[in-house]
Enzyme design. Structure first.
Site, PDB file in Angstrom:
ATOM      1  CG  HIS A 143     -23.949  11.252   4.925  1.00  0.00           C
ATOM      2  ND1 HIS A 143     -22.941  10.500   5.375  1.00  0.00           N
ATOM      3  CD2 HIS A 143     -25.016  10.273   5.624  1.00  0.00           C
ATOM      4  CE1 HIS A 143     -23.358   9.466   5.798  1.00  0.00           C
ATOM      5  NE2 HIS A 143     -24.570   9.214   6.040  1.00  0.00           N
ATOM      6  CG  ASP A 167     -27.759   9.423   8.754  1.00  0.00           C
ATOM      7  OD1 ASP A 167     -27.016   9.107   7.790  1.00  0.00           O
ATOM      8  OD2 ASP A 167     -27.856   8.974   9.760  1.00  0.00           O
ATOM      9  CG  HIS A 217     -22.817  10.788  10.028  1.00  0.00           C
ATOM     10  ND1 HIS A 217     -23.727  11.356   9.877  1.00  0.00           N
ATOM     11  CD2 HIS A 217     -23.118   9.545   9.775  1.00  0.00           C
ATOM     12  CE1 HIS A 217     -24.701  10.565   9.404  1.00  0.00           C
ATOM     13  NE2 HIS A 217     -24.356   9.590   8.950  1.00  0.00           N
ATOM     14  NE  ARG A 262     -29.310   5.104   9.788  1.00  0.00           N
ATOM     15  CZ  ARG A 262     -29.104   5.395   8.522  1.00  0.00           C
ATOM     16  NH1 ARG A 262     -27.922   5.863   7.966  1.00  0.00           N
ATOM     17  NH2 ARG A 262     -30.077   5.774   7.562  1.00  0.00           N
TER      18      ARG A 262
END
Length: 284
Positions: A104, A106, A260, A275
């Site tokens: 995907h 983000d 990723h 994150r």
């Protein structure tokens, strides 16, 4: 100590040695890391000892930070930081347990999807839990002229609600459902299948396999076949860098030109990470 930038693979990615992200006002350091991101798509910054505030402050130099829709997993004292973790406290998950297990980009489901993300390793398993990154510039550049012509002008439907519903059904792990309020914040977004990077001017194949619900104006069966073909093409080994995490790595990747995916690990060990995500612009 001078900052050194070293490529880590032939596909994409560079390692930054000598940076100190507790110095967010260091303009030379910022420019070096920013240029490394544009040149290599993924930047691995080693040996960082940073607080959540340091993490957020450095990230915000690149743009406005996005607060993830799953606000129950944001740090109360620093809500720009999302917790990705298989830890539990009193039986309750402290973070997203199985985040990123499929390819995907983000927040591709947002009207203004992410510019980039910065993931900081606080606890890591002895093996596994690596992150794979795929180069979407190379994926586009190596398409046949016929495929480029076929996909020119096509748009994809990106849906977080569809993803959550599917993962909730499939995953053996506990996966949160969206409240009505959360779902209202993430309506389906329509983005071009091929996007032009606003800083480099390069074209990228803007697929986000786990978050795409279909191709606008294309019948489901035909669209699914085309998406499978494009996703398989984009994630070929020659386009992929595998990042094997070290403690206190922070990895910064450009969501506009990469995919990723996190790999599996033995759940008896802990993988605990923070994150931040930087808001991007409207894909064109």
């Amino acid at each position: 100590m001078a900052i050194e930038v070293r490529p880590v693979s032939s596909a994409l990615g560079a390692e930054v040695i000598g940076a100190d992200l507790t110095r967010p006002d260091d303009d030379e350091q910022f420019q070096t890391i920013h240029q490394a991101l544009l040149d290599h798509n993924v930047v691995v910054i080693r040996d960082q000892d940073i607080s959540p505030a340091d993490h957020a402050t450095f990230s915000a130099r690149f743009g406005e930070l996005e607060l993830h829709v799953l606000n129950q997993f944001l740090l109360p004292e620093q809500p720009e930081v999302l917790v990705l973790s298989n830890k539990r406290v009193n039986g309750v998950p402290v973070g997203l347990q199985d985040a990123g297990r499929e390819w995907h980009s983000d927040l591709s489901y947002m009207r203004l999807p992410s510019l980039g993300s910065l993931l900081y390793a606080l606890e890591i398993p002895p093996t596994g839990g690596d992150t794979l990154y795929a180069n979407l510039y190379s994926a586009y550049d190596t398409l046949s002229p016929e495929t480029k012509e076929r996909i020119d002008g096509l748009c994809l439907r990106h849906s977080y609600a569809d993803f959550i519903n599917r993962r909730f059904q499939e995953s053996a792990m506990e996966r949160p459902t969206l409240t009505a309020e959360q779902a209202a914040k993430v309506p389906t977004a329509i983005h071009p299948l091929v996007r032009t990077h606003p800083d480099t001017g390069r074209k990228a194949l803007y697929v986000s396999p786990s978050l795409v619900a279909g191709i606008e104006g294309v019948e489901d069966a035909e669209g699914e076949a085309l998406l499978q073909e494009l996703n398989d093409h984009a994630t070929q080994p020659q386009f992929v860098y595998r990042h094997v995490w070290r403690l206190h790595d922070i990895v910064f990747w450009d969501n506009r030109c990469t995919l990723h995916q996190a790999t599996a690990f033995d759940p008896k060990y802990t993988r605990h990470m923070h994150r931040t995500t930087i808001r991007g612009d409207l894909p064109v």
